[in-house]
Design an enzyme around this catalytic site. Structure first.
Site, PDB file in Angstrom:
ATOM      1  N   ASP A  45       0.845  -1.193   0.000  1.00 36.73           N
ATOM      2  CA  ASP A  45       0.000   0.000   0.000  1.00 36.73           C
ATOM      3  C   ASP A  45       0.886   1.251   0.000  1.00 36.73           C
ATOM      4  OD1 ASP A  45      -2.063   1.799   0.380  1.00 36.73           O
ATOM      5  OD2 ASP A  45      -3.100   0.516   1.812  1.00 36.73           O
ATOM      6  N   ASP A  46       0.851   2.020  -1.080  1.00 38.02           N
ATOM      7  CA  ASP A  46       1.620   3.281  -1.179  1.00 38.02           C
ATOM      8  C   ASP A  46       3.133   3.055  -1.250  1.00 38.02           C
ATOM      9  OD1 ASP A  46      -0.795   4.582  -0.884  1.00 38.02           O
ATOM     10  OD2 ASP A  46      -0.281   5.598   0.991  1.00 38.02           O
ATOM     11  N   CYS A  81      -5.358   4.969  -3.575  1.00 35.02           N
ATOM     12  CA  CYS A  81      -5.590   3.547  -3.303  1.00 35.02           C
ATOM     13  C   CYS A  81      -6.804   2.953  -4.008  1.00 35.02           C
ATOM     14  CB  CYS A  81      -5.747   3.315  -1.816  1.00 35.02           C
ATOM     15  SG  CYS A  81      -4.448   4.031  -0.814  1.00 35.02           S
ATOM     16  N   ASP A 332      -0.334  -0.425  -4.878  1.00 34.38           N
ATOM     17  CA  ASP A 332      -1.452   0.261  -5.553  1.00 34.38           C
ATOM     18  C   ASP A 332      -1.034   1.569  -6.203  1.00 34.38           C
ATOM     19  OD1 ASP A 332      -1.109   1.406  -3.057  1.00 34.38           O
ATOM     20  OD2 ASP A 332      -3.169   1.096  -2.387  1.00 34.38           O
ATOM     21  N   ASN A 333      -0.165   2.329  -5.523  1.00 36.70           N
ATOM     22  CA  ASN A 333       0.319   3.594  -6.068  1.00 36.70           C
ATOM     23  C   ASN A 333       1.633   3.925  -5.373  1.00 36.70           C
ATOM     24  OD1 ASN A 333      -2.287   4.353  -4.109  1.00 36.70           O
ATOM     25  ND2 ASN A 333      -0.380   5.372  -3.545  1.00 36.70           N
TER      26      ASN A 333
END
Ligand SMILES: *[C@@H]1O[C@H](CO)[C@@H](O)[C@H](O)[C@H]1NC(C)=O
Ligand SMILES: *[C@@H]1O[C@H](CO)[C@@H](O)[C@H](O)[C@H]1NC(C)=O
Ligand SMILES: *[C@@H]1O[C@H](CO)[C@@H](O)[C@H](O)[C@H]1NC(C)=O
Ligand SMILES: *[C@@H]1O[C@H](CO)[C@@H](O)[C@H](O)[C@H]1NC(C)=O
Length: 593
Positions: A45-46, A81, A332-333
């Site tokens: 995540d991130d 997200c 996700d990013n």
């Protein structure tokens, strides 16, 4: 028998779609006939690809990077997200999912459900192809202790999801397993809980392997910020408090001397970018020290993820199925900390936010190999289906990524060289300094990279433009379309004046901003129906100068909206089937030619 049929189906289907890629999957043959591969997908995540996070993950390096293929130019389609995850699980760009935010009305789990995807997305397609599907960790934002069962997420054989408001509470998470009630894990470390659940599902999957192969997704929150949401149910009086990520106790003293890389775009003396970024103040030493601390906390929080990857691979080895299993690692990013004077966060279109890790290990995948082909999150669902021998879907906006070494090299010459990027809404600041969300953070962009050029082009909702020549300006510090830049007229890109390059990039973005299916997969064909243009280099041919440079409709916004509102989007390109493109605002296709 089933597999043989599905597999032949894939060949003819992708050929008829004209995806232009050779079938990458060679069926795994065992004594009982073809055996279908499994997948373990780790989705962080991130996690950035630009701020060196992978350098601090020794087990990922040893188990994945050195044993697999790394895609250095992998991009998310939107740097936040939930919209990014919906893109990933549908193979569609955000303007085609219309899940563009982390919470309603424009996004979040309720919007995903309202758009009809809960009955028609990746895990459902896998189950239809007789795969067992397991998921643990974060699925989407606004998937909460209130709405988790109305409806339950579709498509999973086994699931154990993190739920809001405790999704990002590293030491007090709430999980919800299958159709059970939510349960609090107060005092336990979130990523370690995810790891135990993942190992459990892996055991379940292996026990049923005689019947079905499996796809297991493991989605820990590391290295996302720690977020405390108060009063989530009430709406008014709700507070969301972002802070640095929290590592497991055993990792809390690592990397004491490490700092955010001091690249030329780190807290620069002059502001950079466009729109609201131009007003950002330079950060003082207190702020920088906090950001360095934030950075170290991210690296520390990734250590539990590193151990989780090792734990999964060790178990695959023990079960004797490592050679039948693809292991895929992504996020996700991306994330920025201090670049362009930004506080920690994502939601921007710059390289730190959109470039994310993608590493693939598995049958036929080259080890210790890196490639610069441009790939994006729209490509992941098609890639997985192709790897598993499941027919592709005609409405996919992305194309399968070749993962076998010989094929990567072939497609290096032919694969599209751009990723499209879009964003609607506010820019969210996650540090503790100047915690001010910025409105009007709506933009569309193209990231384009090949042996000949390395570019980022964006149009903001206030109609400001950016162009960076990243072959000489890696940090995106010199906007060649800044109206105050008097030197721009003398600058050349790939030997040509920037006006020539921009006319092509804008036309490409014009197609991409409302493309669907085939027109997303092959946008140049919309502009050149004869099929003679595949790259920016082709389009730059002088014979097309009058086509691109005549007075014509350009990408522009009518106003800044927080969601995908057609009225805000300016002129739109529409496609009718495979031909007859026309312009919505009255101009005809003939005028364009
Ligand atoms: C996207 O969703 C929003 C919120 O429901 C809606 O207002 C908008 O019209 C939708 N956009 C399109 C293009 O359907
Ligand atoms: C942890 O979360 C639960 C809800 O799941 C809540 O009741 C409890 O107060 C929280 N504990 C702390 C220390 O915040
Ligand atoms: C930096 O700015 C913050 C306020 O934003 C302030 O609290 C802090 O004292 C400043 N630090 C220095 C060294 O000036
Ligand atoms: C992986 O490749 C790098 C650079 O090409 C090389 O230095 C390293 O020794 C290789 N590692 C393994 C395990 O093969």
């Amino acid at each position: 028998m089933f597999f043989a049929k599905a597999f032949l189906g894939t060949i003819s289907f992708s050929a008829s779609l004209g995806l232009g890629l050779a079938q990458s999957q060679v069926p795994l043959v065992s004594e009982d006939g073809p055996r279908r591969p499994n997948v373990v997908f780790i989705l962080t995540d991130d996690q950035d690809a630009q701020l060196d996070s992978l350098r601090y993950m020794p087990l990922v390096k040893k188990r994945l990077i050195e044993q697999g293929t790394s895609f250095n130019k992998h991009y998310c389609t939107t740097a936040i997200c939930c919209p990014s995850r919906v893109t990933l699980w549908t193979g569609k760009t955000p303007h085609n999912t219309n899940v563009t935010d982390v919470s309603p009305p424009y996004g979040g789990y309720p919007k995903f459900v309202a758009q009809g995807f809960n009955d028609d997305y990746f895990p459902i397609w896998l189950q239809q192809a007789r795969y067992n599907t397991y998921y643990t960790g974060k699925l989407f934002n606004a998937h909460t202790v209130q709405n988790y069962n109305s409806p339950y997420p579709g498509g999973f054989t086994g699931s154990d999801f993190l739920l809001d408001p405790h999704t990002y509470d590293y030491l007090n998470s709430t999980f919800q397993r299958n159709d059970e009630e939510p349960r609090s894990y107060e005092g336990q470390y979130s990523t370690d809980v995810v790891a135990e659940k993942a190992y459990g599902f892996l055991g379940d999957a292996v026990r049923d392997l005689k019947n079905k192969p499996f796809f297991l997704t493991v989605a820990p929150i590391g290295p996302h910020s720690n977020v405390i949401i108060k009063d989530a149910s009430k709406g008014k009086g709700r507070s969301v408090q972002f802070g640095e990520p929290i590592p497991a106790k055993r990792h809390q003293h690592l990397f004491e001397d490490v700092k955010v890389p001091r690249t030329d775009n780190f807290n620069p003396d002059h502001s950079s970018g466009a729109n609201w970024l131009l007003d950002l103040p330079q950060q003082n030493s207190t702020n920088i020290e906090y950001n360095d601390h934030f950075y170290r906390q991210r690296l520390r929080s990734l250590q539990a993820v590193d151990e989780l990857v090792d734990g999964l691979i060790a178990r695959l080895e023990e079960y004797g199925i490592l050679d039948d299993t693809y292991i895929v690692y992504s996020s996700d990013n991306g994330f920025h900390i201090g670049q362009h004077r930004l506080q920690p966060g994502k939601t921007c279109g710059y390289e730190e936010d959109i470039n994310v890790p993608l590493i693939v290990r598995g049958p036929g995948v080259a080890s210790n190999y890196t490639t610069d082909i441009v790939t994006s999150h729209t490509d992941l669902a098609p890639t997985f289906l192709e790897l598993l021998g499941i027919p592709l879907r005609e409405d996919f906006d992305g194309k399968p990524i070749p993962v076998v070494k010989g094929e990567i090299e072939v497609t290096e010459q032919t694969r599209r060289e751009h990723a499209s990027v879009e964003y609607w809404g506010v820019a969210i600041s996650e540090g503790i300094h100047q915690v001010l969300n910025r409105e009007h953070n709506t933009y569309k962009a193209i990231r384009l990279s090949s042996a000949d050029y390395n570019l980022y082009y964006s149009v903001w909702c206030n109609n400001e433009h950016e162009l960076y020549d990243m072959s000489v300006d890696r940090g995106q510090m010199h906007n060649l379309l800044d109206p105050s830049n008097s030197f721009s007229s003398q600058i050349l890109i790939a030997g040509l004046p920037i006006t020539k390059v921009v006319s092509r990039l804008d036309a490409l973005l014009f197609v991409l901003k409302s493309c669907q299916g085939l027109s997303c997969r092959n946008p140049w064909k919309q502009l050149h129906p004869a099929g003679n243009v595949h790259t920016l280099a082709d389009a730059l041919d002088r014979s097309f100068d009058s086509f691109y440079e005549a007075e014509k409709t350009r990408v522009r916004f009518e106003f800044c909206a927080n969601g995908y509102l057609v009225d805000a989007e300016g002129p739109m390109w529409e496609t009718q089937g495979l031909s007859a493109p026309y312009l919505r605002d009255g101009a005809s296709w003939d005028e364009w030619v």
